[in-house]
Motif scaffolding. Structure first.
Motif, PDB file in Angstrom:
ATOM      1  N   SER A   6      21.551  86.387  88.937  1.00 46.80           N
ATOM      2  CA  SER A   6      22.971  86.730  88.914  1.00 46.80           C
ATOM      3  C   SER A   6      23.674  86.206  87.664  1.00 46.80           C
ATOM      4  CB  SER A   6      23.642  86.161  90.161  1.00 46.80           C
ATOM      5  OG  SER A   6      23.443  84.770  90.169  1.00 46.80           O
ATOM      6  N   LEU A   7      22.942  86.175  86.557  1.00 49.71           N
ATOM      7  CA  LEU A   7      23.588  85.736  85.317  1.00 49.71           C
ATOM      8  C   LEU A   7      24.560  86.817  84.836  1.00 49.71           C
ATOM      9  CD1 LEU A   7      23.929  83.899  82.838  1.00 49.71           C
ATOM     10  CD2 LEU A   7      21.826  84.885  81.892  1.00 49.71           C
ATOM     11  N   VAL A   8      25.840  86.461  84.813  1.00 47.14           N
ATOM     12  CA  VAL A   8      26.861  87.405  84.338  1.00 47.14           C
ATOM     13  C   VAL A   8      27.579  86.765  83.155  1.00 47.14           C
ATOM     14  CG1 VAL A   8      28.981  88.650  84.939  1.00 47.14           C
ATOM     15  CG2 VAL A   8      27.161  88.399  86.639  1.00 47.14           C
ATOM     16  N   ILE A   9      27.600  87.477  82.035  1.00 45.98           N
ATOM     17  CA  ILE A   9      28.223  86.937  80.823  1.00 45.98           C
ATOM     18  C   ILE A   9      29.402  87.825  80.438  1.00 45.98           C
ATOM     19  CG2 ILE A   9      27.868  86.203  78.438  1.00 45.98           C
ATOM     20  CD1 ILE A   9      24.873  85.994  79.025  1.00 45.98           C
ATOM     21  N   ALA A  10      30.569  87.205  80.314  1.00 42.76           N
ATOM     22  CA  ALA A  10      31.796  87.917  79.924  1.00 42.76           C
ATOM     23  C   ALA A  10      32.077  87.626  78.460  1.00 42.76           C
ATOM     24  CB  ALA A  10      32.960  87.427  80.785  1.00 42.76           C
ATOM     25  N   VAL A  11      32.258  88.679  77.672  1.00 43.63           N
ATOM     26  CA  VAL A  11      32.539  88.510  76.243  1.00 43.63           C
ATOM     27  C   VAL A  11      33.844  89.243  75.929  1.00 43.63           C
ATOM     28  CG1 VAL A  11      31.650  88.801  73.895  1.00 43.63           C
ATOM     29  CG2 VAL A  11      30.040  88.494  75.788  1.00 43.63           C
ATOM     30  N   ASP A  12      34.875  88.494  75.615  1.00 42.15           N
ATOM     31  CA  ASP A  12      36.172  89.099  75.290  1.00 42.15           C
ATOM     32  C   ASP A  12      36.573  88.749  73.855  1.00 42.15           C
ATOM     33  OD1 ASP A  12      37.075  90.375  77.791  1.00 42.15           O
ATOM     34  OD2 ASP A  12      36.931  88.341  78.612  1.00 42.15           O
ATOM     35  N   GLY A  13      37.537  89.495  73.343  1.00 40.47           N
ATOM     36  CA  GLY A  13      38.049  89.177  72.017  1.00 40.47           C
ATOM     37  C   GLY A  13      38.760  90.361  71.404  1.00 40.47           C
ATOM     38  N   PRO A  14      39.430  90.137  70.260  1.00 46.12           N
ATOM     39  CA  PRO A  14      40.170  91.216  69.613  1.00 46.12           C
ATOM     40  C   PRO A  14      39.241  92.197  68.892  1.00 46.12           C
ATOM     41  CG  PRO A  14      40.335  89.195  68.326  1.00 46.12           C
ATOM     42  CD  PRO A  14      39.576  88.848  69.578  1.00 46.12           C
ATOM     43  N   ALA A  15      39.853  93.263  68.382  1.00 44.54           N
ATOM     44  CA  ALA A  15      39.111  94.350  67.744  1.00 44.54           C
ATOM     45  C   ALA A  15      38.283  93.870  66.551  1.00 44.54           C
ATOM     46  CB  ALA A  15      40.096  95.418  67.278  1.00 44.54           C
ATOM     47  N   ALA A  16      37.053  94.342  66.472  1.00 44.33           N
ATOM     48  CA  ALA A  16      36.144  94.098  65.351  1.00 44.33           C
ATOM     49  C   ALA A  16      35.846  92.624  65.115  1.00 44.33           C
ATOM     50  CB  ALA A  16      36.684  94.751  64.066  1.00 44.33           C
ATOM     51  N   SER A  17      35.924  91.830  66.163  1.00 43.02           N
ATOM     52  CA  SER A  17      35.611  90.398  66.040  1.00 43.02           C
ATOM     53  C   SER A  17      34.100  90.164  66.074  1.00 43.02           C
ATOM     54  CB  SER A  17      36.271  89.613  67.181  1.00 43.02           C
ATOM     55  OG  SER A  17      35.886  90.146  68.437  1.00 43.02           O
ATOM     56  N   GLY A  18      33.355  91.192  66.520  1.00 44.28           N
ATOM     57  CA  GLY A  18      31.903  91.059  66.635  1.00 44.28           C
ATOM     58  C   GLY A  18      31.444  90.883  68.071  1.00 44.28           C
ATOM     59  N   LYS A  19      32.374  91.090  69.024  1.00 45.23           N
ATOM     60  CA  LYS A  19      32.002  90.848  70.433  1.00 45.23           C
ATOM     61  C   LYS A  19      30.939  91.823  70.946  1.00 45.23           C
ATOM     62  CE  LYS A  19      35.988  93.402  72.034  1.00 45.23           C
ATOM     63  NZ  LYS A  19      36.250  93.885  70.660  1.00 45.23           N
ATOM     64  N   GLU A  62      38.879  89.488  57.744  1.00 45.29           N
ATOM     65  CA  GLU A  62      37.434  89.670  57.909  1.00 45.29           C
ATOM     66  C   GLU A  62      37.162  90.793  58.931  1.00 45.29           C
ATOM     67  OE1 GLU A  62      34.868  88.725  56.374  1.00 45.29           O
ATOM     68  OE2 GLU A  62      33.284  89.216  57.820  1.00 45.29           O
ATOM     69  N   ARG A  63      37.943  90.834  59.980  1.00 44.60           N
ATOM     70  CA  ARG A  63      37.756  91.890  60.983  1.00 44.60           C
ATOM     71  C   ARG A  63      38.029  93.261  60.351  1.00 44.60           C
ATOM     72  NH1 ARG A  63      41.296  91.627  65.368  1.00 44.60           N
ATOM     73  NH2 ARG A  63      42.502  89.794  64.802  1.00 44.60           N
ATOM     74  N   ALA A  64      39.089  93.328  59.534  1.00 49.65           N
ATOM     75  CA  ALA A  64      39.420  94.601  58.877  1.00 49.65           C
ATOM     76  C   ALA A  64      38.282  95.013  57.934  1.00 49.65           C
ATOM     77  CB  ALA A  64      40.729  94.465  58.113  1.00 49.65           C
ATOM     78  N   ARG A  65      37.724  94.045  57.188  1.00 52.14           N
ATOM     79  CA  ARG A  65      36.603  94.364  56.277  1.00 52.14           C
ATOM     80  C   ARG A  65      35.411  94.900  57.071  1.00 52.14           C
ATOM     81  NH1 ARG A  65      38.340  90.083  53.054  1.00 52.14           N
ATOM     82  NH2 ARG A  65      37.239  88.529  54.290  1.00 52.14           N
ATOM     83  N   ARG A  66      35.124  94.255  58.205  1.00 53.01           N
ATOM     84  CA  ARG A  66      33.975  94.692  59.014  1.00 53.01           C
ATOM     85  C   ARG A  66      34.178  96.105  59.551  1.00 53.01           C
ATOM     86  NH1 ARG A  66      32.986  89.267  62.691  1.00 53.01           N
ATOM     87  NH2 ARG A  66      32.434  87.875  60.962  1.00 53.01           N
ATOM     88  N   ARG A  67      35.385  96.364  60.094  1.00 52.06           N
ATOM     89  CA  ARG A  67      35.632  97.706  60.656  1.00 52.06           C
ATOM     90  C   ARG A  67      35.622  98.752  59.549  1.00 52.06           C
ATOM     91  NH1 ARG A  67      37.022  98.684  65.807  1.00 52.06           N
ATOM     92  NH2 ARG A  67      35.071  97.607  65.958  1.00 52.06           N
ATOM     93  N   HIS A  68      36.156  98.385  58.364  1.00 50.45           N
ATOM     94  CA  HIS A  68      36.171  99.312  57.234  1.00 50.45           C
ATOM     95  C   HIS A  68      34.736  99.666  56.838  1.00 50.45           C
ATOM     96  CE1 HIS A  68      36.434 100.295  52.848  1.00 50.45           C
ATOM     97  NE2 HIS A  68      37.375 101.081  53.331  1.00 50.45           N
ATOM     98  N   ALA A  69      33.891  98.646  56.735  1.00 49.70           N
ATOM     99  CA  ALA A  69      32.484  98.887  56.368  1.00 49.70           C
ATOM    100  C   ALA A  69      31.796  99.745  57.429  1.00 49.70           C
ATOM    101  CB  ALA A  69      31.760  97.550  56.206  1.00 49.70           C
ATOM    102  N   GLU A  70      32.084  99.463  58.676  1.00 45.70           N
ATOM    103  CA  GLU A  70      31.452 100.199  59.784  1.00 45.70           C
ATOM    104  C   GLU A  70      31.822 101.689  59.733  1.00 45.70           C
ATOM    105  OE1 GLU A  70      32.803  98.772  63.582  1.00 45.70           O
ATOM    106  OE2 GLU A  70      31.393  99.995  64.707  1.00 45.70           O
ATOM    107  N   LEU A  71      33.126 101.962  59.553  1.00 47.05           N
ATOM    108  CA  LEU A  71      33.585 103.354  59.577  1.00 47.05           C
ATOM    109  C   LEU A  71      33.154 104.095  58.314  1.00 47.05           C
ATOM    110  CD1 LEU A  71      37.127 102.868  61.178  1.00 47.05           C
ATOM    111  CD2 LEU A  71      35.029 103.648  62.276  1.00 47.05           C
ATOM    112  N   THR A  72      33.164 103.386  57.173  1.00 47.28           N
ATOM    113  CA  THR A  72      32.732 104.007  55.921  1.00 47.28           C
ATOM    114  C   THR A  72      31.253 104.390  56.018  1.00 47.28           C
ATOM    115  OG1 THR A  72      34.326 102.640  54.757  1.00 47.28           O
ATOM    116  CG2 THR A  72      32.664 103.691  53.398  1.00 47.28           C
ATOM    117  N   THR A  73      30.456 103.467  56.549  1.00 43.95           N
ATOM    118  CA  THR A  73      29.021 103.744  56.709  1.00 43.95           C
ATOM    119  C   THR A  73      28.807 104.933  57.638  1.00 43.95           C
ATOM    120  OG1 THR A  73      28.576 101.399  56.420  1.00 43.95           O
ATOM    121  CG2 THR A  73      26.808 102.699  57.392  1.00 43.95           C
ATOM    122  N   ALA A  74      29.678 105.074  58.627  1.00 41.77           N
ATOM    123  CA  ALA A  74      29.551 106.201  59.569  1.00 41.77           C
ATOM    124  C   ALA A  74      30.084 107.505  58.975  1.00 41.77           C
ATOM    125  CB  ALA A  74      30.279 105.873  60.869  1.00 41.77           C
ATOM    126  N   GLY A  75      30.563 107.441  57.699  1.00 46.95           N
ATOM    127  CA  GLY A  75      31.003 108.660  57.021  1.00 46.95           C
ATOM    128  C   GLY A  75      32.450 109.027  57.295  1.00 46.95           C
TER     129      GLY A  75
END
Ligand SMILES: Nc1ncnc2c1ncn2[C@@H]1O[C@H](COP(=O)(O)OP(=O)(O)O)[C@@H](O)[C@H]1O
Ligand SMILES: Nc1ccn([C@@H]2O[C@H](COP(=O)(O)OP(=O)(O)O)[C@@H](O)[C@H]2O)c(=O)n1
Length: 212
Positions: free
Chosen positions: A5-18, A139-152
């Motif tokens: 019954s291991l349950v792990i909750a991961v919360d956080g803001p957008a593009a934090s890496g959660k 840093e979150r904005a850079r990560r999301r930018h890289a992610e979306l750019t890579t996705a075209g």
């Protein structure tokens, strides 16, 4: 073998890496994973495709009925869909409509990893371990930018930064299940970590919970 019954909750803001951390934890512990943000994004996409009004709670609730075939749609990833998701997710009726399937997933006998905004506070308040993942907004904005750019997807860093700030404010400021660190969550700031370092630290934090 994972604890049954291991349950792990991961919360956080957008593009934090959660999501990256949640997927890594699921692989590490052999648990099923649910990205709950995809549910809200699917509601937003359903609304967009049908031409419903995001300012109408009734329309957003109707959009919840039609998300099953959208869960793997590439358009789910766009910041436009993310922005509408953060507007419709503030409606209590939408949250109620999506609640049961998340609770069921979290209550599965084999255990689970879920990531989102309200996992540790509302969906799985009794989770074995709760992580609150964050990172500096630039840093979150850079990560999301890289992610979306890579996705075209053609996007500008400044626009992403504005969108993420607006989404942070909406998600944290709403009355229904706001983005909030649970009292018993462990904070993980990934600003200066690689994905591998962040996962290693997440595993270490979960292990400290399992040891107590
Ligand atoms: N520690 C990290 N360092 C650099 N990039 C990361 C890190 N963690 C995640 N990423 C990348 O940042 C983007 C957003 O990560 P994601 O896990 O989807 O965030 P979230 O689920 O919080 O929105 C993805 O492209 C992911 O590969
Ligand atoms: N458990 C959750 C998950 C997402 N959401 C909403 O859905 C939006 C999109 O979530 P997401 O997790 O896919 O967003 P990212 O963090 O990946 O950018 C968020 O901005 C929240 O408004 C929520 O309200 N509750």
């Amino acid at each position: 073998m994972p604890s049954p019954s291991l349950v792990i909750a991961v919360d956080g803001p957008a593009a934090s890496g959660k999501g990256t951390i949640a997927r890594g934890l699921a692989r590490h512990y052999g648990l099923p994973h649910l990205d709950t943000g995809k549910l809200y994004r699917a509601v937003a996409l359903s609304l967009l495709r049908w031409g419903g009004d995001p300012d109408s709670e009734f329309a957003a609730l109707r959009a919840c009925e039609d998300i099953a075939n959208l869960m793997d749609d590439p358009e789910l990833k766009s910041e436009m869909v993310g922005g509408i998701a953060s507007r419709v997710s503030a409606y209590p009726a939408v949250r109620v409509a999506l609640l049961e399937r998340q609770r069921e997933f979290a209550g599965s006998e084999q255990g689970a990893v879920l990531d989102g905004r309200d996992i540790g506070t509302v969906i799985a308040p009794d989770a074995t371990a709760k992580l609150f993942v964050t990172a500096a907004i630039d840093e979150r904005a850079r990560r999301r930018h890289a992610e979306l750019t890579t996705a075209g997807l053609p996007v500008h860093l400044e626009d992403i930064l504005i969108d993420l700030k607006a989404r942070d404010e909406r998600d944290a400021g709403r009355d229904a299940a706001p983005l909030l660190m649970a009292d018993d969550a462990l904070l993980l700031d990934t600003s200066a970590m690689s994905p591998a370092e962040a996962l290693a630290e997440a595993i270490r934090l979960v292990e400290t919970r399992l040891a107590t």
